[in-house]
Design a protein around this motif. Sequence first.
Motif, mmCIF file in Angstrom:
data_model
loop_
_atom_site.group_PDB
_atom_site.id
_atom_site.type_symbol
_atom_site.label_atom_id
_atom_site.label_comp_id
_atom_site.label_asym_id
_atom_site.label_seq_id
_atom_site.Cartn_x
_atom_site.Cartn_y
_atom_site.Cartn_z
ATOM 1 N N ALA A 64 0.829 -1.204 0.000
ATOM 2 C CA ALA A 64 0.000 0.000 0.000
ATOM 3 C C ALA A 64 0.865 1.256 0.000
ATOM 4 C CB ALA A 64 -0.940 -0.015 1.201
ATOM 5 N N ILE A 65 1.933 1.241 0.765
ATOM 6 C CA ILE A 65 2.837 2.397 0.804
ATOM 7 C C ILE A 65 3.496 2.609 -0.558
ATOM 8 C CG2 ILE A 65 5.016 3.259 1.775
ATOM 9 C CD1 ILE A 65 4.156 1.955 4.441
ATOM 10 N N ILE A 66 4.011 1.537 -1.134
ATOM 11 C CA ILE A 66 4.701 1.647 -2.433
ATOM 12 C C ILE A 66 3.746 2.110 -3.525
ATOM 13 C CG2 ILE A 66 5.836 0.292 -4.242
ATOM 14 C CD1 ILE A 66 7.109 -1.351 -1.908
ATOM 15 N N LEU A 67 2.550 1.522 -3.582
ATOM 16 C CA LEU A 67 1.585 1.924 -4.614
ATOM 17 C C LEU A 67 1.142 3.372 -4.425
ATOM 18 C CD1 LEU A 67 -0.656 -1.260 -4.998
ATOM 19 C CD2 LEU A 67 0.960 -0.325 -6.659
ATOM 20 N N LEU A 108 -4.874 4.689 -8.036
ATOM 21 C CA LEU A 108 -4.557 3.700 -7.008
ATOM 22 C C LEU A 108 -5.688 2.693 -6.862
ATOM 23 C CD1 LEU A 108 -2.732 2.705 -4.683
ATOM 24 C CD2 LEU A 108 -3.932 4.332 -3.210
ATOM 25 N N GLY A 109 -6.917 3.168 -6.819
ATOM 26 C CA GLY A 109 -8.068 2.275 -6.713
ATOM 27 C C GLY A 109 -8.178 1.344 -7.906
ATOM 28 N N PRO A 125 -8.017 -4.165 3.172
ATOM 29 C CA PRO A 125 -9.262 -3.477 3.538
ATOM 30 C C PRO A 125 -9.498 -2.255 2.643
ATOM 31 C CG PRO A 125 -7.593 -3.208 5.251
ATOM 32 C CD PRO A 125 -6.983 -4.029 4.172
ATOM 33 N N ARG A 126 -10.628 -2.240 1.974
ATOM 34 C CA ARG A 126 -10.926 -1.149 1.038
ATOM 35 C C ARG A 126 -11.096 0.200 1.727
ATOM 36 N NH1 ARG A 126 -14.248 -5.489 -0.916
ATOM 37 N NH2 ARG A 126 -15.834 -4.644 0.459
ATOM 38 N N SER A 127 -11.484 0.185 2.992
ATOM 39 C CA SER A 127 -11.683 1.442 3.709
ATOM 40 C C SER A 127 -10.377 2.221 3.873
ATOM 41 C CB SER A 127 -12.300 1.175 5.079
ATOM 42 O OG SER A 127 -11.465 0.338 5.840
ATOM 43 N N ILE A 128 -9.264 1.539 3.754
ATOM 44 C CA ILE A 128 -7.951 2.195 3.847
ATOM 45 C C ILE A 128 -7.822 3.286 2.790
ATOM 46 C CG2 ILE A 128 -5.458 1.808 3.537
ATOM 47 C CD1 ILE A 128 -6.494 0.756 6.176
ATOM 48 N N ILE A 129 -8.337 3.054 1.607
ATOM 49 C CA ILE A 129 -8.209 4.027 0.513
ATOM 50 C C ILE A 129 -8.870 5.344 0.897
ATOM 51 C CG2 ILE A 129 -8.799 4.514 -1.895
ATOM 52 C CD1 ILE A 129 -8.661 1.483 -2.371
#
Length: 166
Positions: A64-67, A108-109, A125-129
């Motif tokens: 997630a950090i890299i993306l 990103l999504g 977890p999608r809520s992270i976005i």
Amino acid sequence: MKIPFIAGFARYIAFGAMKTNKIRILFFIAADLILITLAVFGAFLLRFDLRIPQQYFGGVLPTAIILSLIFCLPVFYFLRLYSFSWAYVSTSELISLAKAITLSFLLLGASLFILRDQPFLDGFPRSIIFIEYILVFILCGAVRFVKRIYLELFQRETIGKERTLI
């Protein structure tokens, strides 16, 4: 007498004494890199009530950090978020930041949707976005407005003087 690099860089951060364009761009890229990383980590902390499960440290969190960095930094650069004057930051820069963050997170999504079956994103977890979107906007917006706020609060040279419109 030469000022060591660290002291000079600290002075630049605090007062904007070094006015070269390349240093300002590098400062904002480095600040955005740190702040986006903190936003991802903060999003995971908020999502899991300050206790991130161990399973996310192995693949999901680093991915997630890299993306986020892969999509945010180039979009910020190409939408010219790094070329403005600190002292004259206004709502137009804030709107540009919102546009850049929105585009970054749409990309990103889409990439997370395409890569959803990969094992390193298992259980993402999608809520992270959405949490990260808000945190990136707050953190990156704050770093861009900090000098303007500083100048407004502490550098008023017109106190006691009559303002004149020319």
